[in-house]
Design a protein around this motif. Sequence first.
Motif, mmCIF file in Angstrom:
data_model
loop_
_atom_site.group_PDB
_atom_site.id
_atom_site.type_symbol
_atom_site.label_atom_id
_atom_site.label_comp_id
_atom_site.label_asym_id
_atom_site.label_seq_id
_atom_site.Cartn_x
_atom_site.Cartn_y
_atom_site.Cartn_z
ATOM 1 N N ARG A 1 6.810 5.478 5.512
ATOM 2 C CA ARG A 1 7.589 6.694 5.750
ATOM 3 C C ARG A 1 7.417 7.675 4.583
ATOM 4 N N ALA A 2 7.432 7.172 3.357
ATOM 5 C CA ALA A 2 7.253 8.033 2.185
ATOM 6 C C ALA A 2 5.882 8.692 2.191
ATOM 7 N N GLN A 3 4.860 7.952 2.609
ATOM 8 C CA GLN A 3 3.504 8.512 2.627
ATOM 9 C C GLN A 3 3.335 9.575 3.691
ATOM 10 N N GLU A 4 4.142 9.520 4.742
ATOM 11 C CA GLU A 4 4.099 10.589 5.742
ATOM 12 C C GLU A 4 4.520 11.922 5.134
ATOM 13 N N ILE A 5 5.388 11.860 4.129
ATOM 14 C CA ILE A 5 5.894 13.064 3.469
ATOM 15 C C ILE A 5 4.991 13.473 2.316
ATOM 16 N N ASN A 6 4.560 12.493 1.544
ATOM 17 C CA ASN A 6 3.672 12.741 0.405
ATOM 18 C C ASN A 6 2.664 11.612 0.360
ATOM 19 N N SER A 7 1.447 11.909 0.775
ATOM 20 C CA SER A 7 0.423 10.862 0.912
ATOM 21 C C SER A 7 0.052 10.222 -0.424
ATOM 22 N N GLY A 8 0.412 10.871 -1.530
ATOM 23 C CA GLY A 8 0.084 10.318 -2.840
ATOM 24 C C GLY A 8 1.129 9.351 -3.377
ATOM 25 N N THR A 9 2.211 9.126 -2.638
ATOM 26 C CA THR A 9 3.283 8.247 -3.117
ATOM 27 C C THR A 9 2.745 6.861 -3.431
ATOM 28 N N ARG A 10 3.088 6.357 -4.606
ATOM 29 C CA ARG A 10 2.666 5.018 -5.010
ATOM 30 C C ARG A 10 3.797 4.020 -4.763
ATOM 31 N N LEU A 11 3.403 2.774 -4.487
ATOM 32 C CA LEU A 11 4.354 1.675 -4.377
ATOM 33 C C LEU A 11 3.959 0.591 -5.376
ATOM 34 N N ALA B 1 7.639 -2.391 3.485
ATOM 35 C CA ALA B 1 6.364 -1.815 3.927
ATOM 36 C C ALA B 1 6.600 -0.572 4.785
ATOM 37 N N GLN B 2 7.566 -0.620 5.688
ATOM 38 C CA GLN B 2 7.869 0.530 6.531
ATOM 39 C C GLN B 2 8.368 1.715 5.701
ATOM 40 N N SER B 3 9.119 1.418 4.655
ATOM 41 C CA SER B 3 9.657 2.487 3.800
ATOM 42 C C SER B 3 8.537 3.223 3.082
ATOM 43 N N TRP B 4 7.559 2.491 2.604
ATOM 44 C CA TRP B 4 6.428 3.139 1.928
ATOM 45 C C TRP B 4 5.642 3.989 2.925
ATOM 46 N N LEU C 1 7.492 4.618 -6.090
ATOM 47 C CA LEU C 1 8.550 3.744 -5.585
ATOM 48 C C LEU C 1 8.349 2.348 -6.153
ATOM 49 N N LEU C 2 9.442 1.699 -6.520
ATOM 50 C CA LEU C 2 9.378 0.376 -7.144
ATOM 51 C C LEU C 2 10.217 -0.613 -6.345
ATOM 52 N N HIS C 3 9.710 -1.842 -6.275
ATOM 53 C CA HIS C 3 10.512 -2.960 -5.769
ATOM 54 C C HIS C 3 10.356 -4.120 -6.742
ATOM 55 N N VAL C 4 11.482 -4.763 -7.086
ATOM 56 C CA VAL C 4 11.480 -5.921 -7.975
ATOM 57 C C VAL C 4 12.231 -7.046 -7.291
ATOM 58 N N GLY C 5 11.622 -8.221 -7.227
ATOM 59 C CA GLY C 5 12.317 -9.359 -6.623
ATOM 60 C C GLY C 5 11.347 -10.425 -6.172
ATOM 61 N N ARG C 6 11.906 -11.555 -5.745
ATOM 62 C CA ARG C 6 11.074 -12.616 -5.189
ATOM 63 C C ARG C 6 10.434 -12.135 -3.896
ATOM 64 N N LEU C 7 9.177 -12.486 -3.711
ATOM 65 C CA LEU C 7 8.463 -12.093 -2.503
ATOM 66 C C LEU C 7 8.556 -13.254 -1.522
ATOM 67 N N ASP D 1 10.136 6.064 -10.267
ATOM 68 C CA ASP D 1 11.054 7.158 -9.951
ATOM 69 C C ASP D 1 12.205 6.726 -9.046
ATOM 70 N N ALA D 2 11.935 5.804 -8.152
ATOM 71 C CA ALA D 2 12.956 5.374 -7.193
ATOM 72 C C ALA D 2 12.782 3.895 -6.905
ATOM 73 N N PHE D 3 13.874 3.273 -6.460
ATOM 74 C CA PHE D 3 13.907 1.824 -6.260
ATOM 75 C C PHE D 3 14.286 1.514 -4.823
ATOM 76 N N LEU D 4 13.474 0.703 -4.166
ATOM 77 C CA LEU D 4 13.731 0.284 -2.790
ATOM 78 C C LEU D 4 14.229 -1.154 -2.794
ATOM 79 N N PHE D 5 15.385 -1.386 -2.177
ATOM 80 C CA PHE D 5 15.938 -2.738 -2.152
ATOM 81 C C PHE D 5 16.415 -3.047 -0.734
ATOM 82 N N PRO D 6 15.506 -3.548 0.128
ATOM 83 C CA PRO D 6 15.849 -3.758 1.533
ATOM 84 C C PRO D 6 16.490 -5.105 1.847
#
Length: 381
Positions: free
Chosen positions: A222-232, A217-220, A201-207, A270-275
């Motif tokens: 949630r993703a790790q609950e499904i696949n613990s190897g998910t990278r952010l 952070a919550q989205s990652w 999972l990728l996020h791009v933007g000002r922090l 693989d995927a982009f998170l934009f909250p």
Amino acid sequence: MDIRVVTETFPPDINGVATTLGCLVAGLRDRGHRVVVTCPAAGAPRDLGEGDEVRGLALPFYREVRFGLPRRRAFLAEWREDPPDVVHIATEGPLGASALAAARTLDLPVTTSLHTNFHAYARAYRLGWLATPVVRYLRRFHNRSANTFIPTAKQAAELEACGFERLMVLGRGVDTERFTPDRRDPELRASWGADDRTPVLLHVGRLAAEKNLGLLAQSWARAQEINSGTRLVIVGDGPERGRLERQLPGAIFAGALRGEALARYYASADAFLFPSLTETFGIVVLEAMASGLDCLAFDYAAGRQLIEPGVNGLLAPFGDSVAFLDRVPDLLTSASGRRRERAVETGRQHSWEAIVDGFEQNLLEVAERSMPQVSSREGLA
């Protein structure tokens, strides 16, 4: 045309306003127009071509953001001696305000852009009491110009309801030669601890506080609950970086990237998170889609304009964090492969060339409407 652009930010600054202006200025110059840029000096050298860096200061609570100091007298002297056909003011800070005052004093045609959701930023920094006076100032500022460019029709309608006048929708483009799935880099993925089967999972933007990073952070999680190897992987910098690094010790923080390096990061995920909930557009969504990423965003700004839910990405109702999190598992499924293909197709439909064409045509029309007035002034001189 002879065009003067006044802005608080310009490349190599890393933000959507700078990216947009850099592409617009380059496109106008490619068409043979003279474009002179005035902006504050930055920490890194700027390649302005014909232009001026002026004195500026950093925001005390956000050192990466600078604003230019007023220089009305300097603009008056420069533009009297060498009058432009049109002045375009891209930001509403002290530098832009002094340029607007000078242009109106000289009766020069002037256009503006509204790039930043300042009233929403005020709420993000717990300064909600400032929202009303900020909107009042912005309305007065922009209504003194011939046209104000805004990224989407929805935002134009909202601003019109607040009393903004003469709004022109000017979309955003993407460099599809740079942002493409072809830049996917297995070695870069390996450096993240990811192989072909590892979701990234990728996020791009000002922090920064206004970017709703708690939901990232919550989205990652949630993703790790499904696949613990998910990278952010997080690309960007800002005042919230230190806090995020402490909160997300397993995430990869790449800092601010640009150019080819940024394109490789996009394409290698693989995927982009934009909250974020405070964008006027969100050009990173378009860059991510052109790079072949399955995007999850809220239903507004770039998300609403670009994403067809379930077809080329995923949307959650504006402000509904629960719905946003509920869509995270869908990013990790194999069904997203088709959505990623359609996302690339969407990106290819948004070239900068068409955006520059519209911008150029509007500036020409504004300049031409002023020509009889210019002739009248010259006759009285």
